[in-house]
Design a protein around this motif. Structure first.
Motif, PDB file in Angstrom:
ATOM      1  N   ALA A 272       4.409  -4.929   1.050  1.00 15.35           N
ATOM      2  CA  ALA A 272       3.151  -4.801   0.964  1.00 15.35           C
ATOM      3  C   ALA A 272       2.289  -4.703   2.173  1.00 15.35           C
ATOM      4  CB  ALA A 272       2.302  -6.382   0.328  1.00 15.35           C
ATOM      5  N   PRO A 273       3.389  -3.529   2.888  1.00 13.28           N
ATOM      6  CA  PRO A 273       2.771  -2.915   4.072  1.00 13.28           C
ATOM      7  C   PRO A 273       1.107  -3.650   4.250  1.00 13.28           C
ATOM      8  CG  PRO A 273       3.349  -1.231   3.153  1.00 13.28           C
ATOM      9  CD  PRO A 273       3.600  -2.219   2.072  1.00 13.28           C
ATOM     10  N   GLN A 274       0.211  -2.706   3.186  1.00 10.63           N
ATOM     11  CA  GLN A 274      -1.618  -3.021   3.322  1.00 10.63           C
ATOM     12  C   GLN A 274      -1.739  -4.088   3.552  1.00 10.63           C
ATOM     13  OE1 GLN A 274      -3.039  -0.354   0.311  1.00 10.63           O
ATOM     14  NE2 GLN A 274      -2.536   1.557   1.776  1.00 10.63           N
ATOM     15  N   ALA A 275      -1.324  -4.901   2.819  1.00  8.23           N
ATOM     16  CA  ALA A 275      -1.790  -6.462   2.790  1.00  8.23           C
ATOM     17  C   ALA A 275      -1.538  -7.067   3.842  1.00  8.23           C
ATOM     18  CB  ALA A 275      -1.238  -7.749   1.856  1.00  8.23           C
ATOM     19  N   MET A 276      -0.121  -6.641   4.977  1.00  7.11           N
ATOM     20  CA  MET A 276       0.079  -7.800   5.686  1.00  7.11           C
ATOM     21  C   MET A 276      -1.015  -6.678   6.893  1.00  7.11           C
ATOM     22  SD  MET A 276       2.417  -9.554   5.064  1.00  7.11           S
ATOM     23  CE  MET A 276       3.184  -9.589   3.025  1.00  7.11           C
ATOM     24  N   ALA A 277      -1.100  -5.613   6.903  1.00  6.83           N
ATOM     25  CA  ALA A 277      -1.821  -5.208   8.187  1.00  6.83           C
ATOM     26  C   ALA A 277      -3.261  -5.681   8.025  1.00  6.83           C
ATOM     27  CB  ALA A 277      -1.997  -3.692   8.050  1.00  6.83           C
ATOM     28  N   ARG A 278      -3.698  -6.370   7.568  1.00  7.47           N
ATOM     29  CA  ARG A 278      -4.978  -7.151   6.790  1.00  7.47           C
ATOM     30  C   ARG A 278      -4.898  -8.083   7.515  1.00  7.47           C
ATOM     31  NH1 ARG A 278      -8.800  -4.747   1.577  1.00  7.47           N
ATOM     32  NH2 ARG A 278     -10.721  -5.259   3.196  1.00  7.47           N
TER      33      ARG A 278
END
Ligand code: NAD
Length: 353
Positions: A272-278
């Motif tokens: 879940a890289p996008q969630a982690m970036a947010r």
């Protein structure tokens, strides 16, 4: 952009310092004349002070709320509501007290009004939970969603600092998982990121001064946003694991969330890289999972499952339970990886693959 479905919450939110002053007019607006005030034994004085503002509109006070809504307590409260001819339940307290209000609503259909004093977020969800013979049954029902929530940060000034930290991290867990929910949507993602930011920025000023009203206001604002996320989309590994650990080993709710969150995030990070970036952006850190761990540690929270009462010989069973009954989660549930993750959480180590 991906397609999505979004159902907005139908709760009315009255937010701000001294918003408790508006409680009488909110009851009036709903036509409520005999409310049953709910609280824990420890918050009786606070609940009485709220009840004192409602001259002529209080049916009685029930001060028996306790963690996880045992069915016996739910029955007693339901009976009190009936016997007193209550037309509503007014919960003054944290998730345990709001949960009791929901149990009354579930049985009777009476409306719930919530005055939250922690950051758990139950007041923002249509989710109820009732514990019978050691097993907590949860479900969703629109009748249990409070009609009005009065968020007055002054009522959280008395929340002890340890609970302030773990309850805030409990709130952040809703937002973190909401960002990778399989049924997520862009509106809820905005709320989640803003909720994480508000919660994270409140903690340091509160550590320096637990009476800092501006920081309490930020934390409560974050708690509302994060709770709204919890009510709107499905949770994954972190919440399922906390539910299992709390129920099977009788561990305190917000403490379990605090000990597990960074590890559950690490488990899901690569999927879940996008969630982690947010999440990292909201926290102002490089790495989301490590950032959450550091936040709790620096604020003095207990980061180890061992130190909150988890028995070492329960880890295998916890891993078995966590891997059974699969549910949507960014990374598939692998028993051995979960067992390693639990070992790190047990020892209070930073998250790692
Ligand atoms: P809690 O409601 O059990 O409160 C913990 C203790 O702190 C209690 O003794 C309470 O009286 C005291 N307290 C609360 N606010 C205070 C204040 N301002 N000043 C002094 N003391 C105060 O804890 P919680 O973490 O808020 O709630 C946990 C429960 O809520 C769990 O059972 C959890 O499962 C449930 N929950 C449900 C949902 C949902 O959507 N259904 C969401 C979050 C939590």
């Amino acid at each position: 952009m991906q397609s999505f479905v979004y159902t907005a919450s139908s709760s009315r939110i009255v937010f701000g310092s001294n918003s408790i002053d508006r409680l009488p007019e909110e009851l009036e607006r709903l036509g409520l004349k005999r409310t049953l005030v709910l609280c824990t034994p420890g918050q009786r004085d606070q609940a009485m002070a709220v009840a004192d503002r409602l001259a002529g509109r209080v049916a009685g006070i029930f001060d028996g709320a306790t963690m996880h809504v045992p069915i016996e307590v739910a029955h007693k409260a339901q009976e009190a509501a009936r016997a007193l001819g209550a037309d509503s339940a007014l919960a003054v307290g944290g998730g345990s007290t709001v949960g009791l209000g929901k149990a009354i609503a579930l049985e009777s259909g009476l409306p719930v009004i919530a005055v939250p004093t922690t950051y758990a977020g139950s007041e923002a969800t249509p989710i109820y939970g009732i514990t019978e013979a050691g097993v907590k049954r949860t479900g969703r029902d629109p009748r249990v969603l409070p009609r009005v929530v009065i968020y007055d940060p002054r009522l959280s000034l008395s929340l002890p600092m340890g609970l302030t930290v773990t309850s805030t991290i409990n709130a952040m867990a809703h937002a973190a998982e909401g960002l990778y929910a399989h049924d997520g949507n862009p509106v809820i993602a905005l709320m989640a990121e803003e909720g994480l930011r508000a919660c994270a920025t409140a903690l340091e000023p509160l550590r320096q001064n637990p009476q800092d009203l501006a920081a309490r206001t930020q934390a409560l604002y974050g708690a509302w946003l994060c709770g709204t996320v919890l009510g709107a989309v499905s949770m994954g590994l972190h919440h399922k694991l906390c539910h299992t650990l709390g129920g099977s080993f009788d561990l305190p709710h917000s403490d379990v969330h605090t000990a597990i969150l960074a590890h559950a995030m690490q488990y899901n990070a690569a999927a879940a890289p996008q969630a982690m970036a947010r999440i990292a952006r909201a926290l102002g850190v490089e790495d989301a999972a490590f950032g959450i761990h550091e936040l709790g540690r620096i604020q003095g929270a207990t980061m180890s499952l061992r130190d909150i009462g988890m028995p070492a010989d329960g880890l295998d069973r916890a891993a078995d339970l966590a891997a059974a009954n699969p549910y949507p989660n960014p990374r598939p549930l692998e028993r051995d990886a979960l067992r390693r993750m639990l070992e790190r959480a047990y020892r209070g180590q930073p998250p790692a693959d």
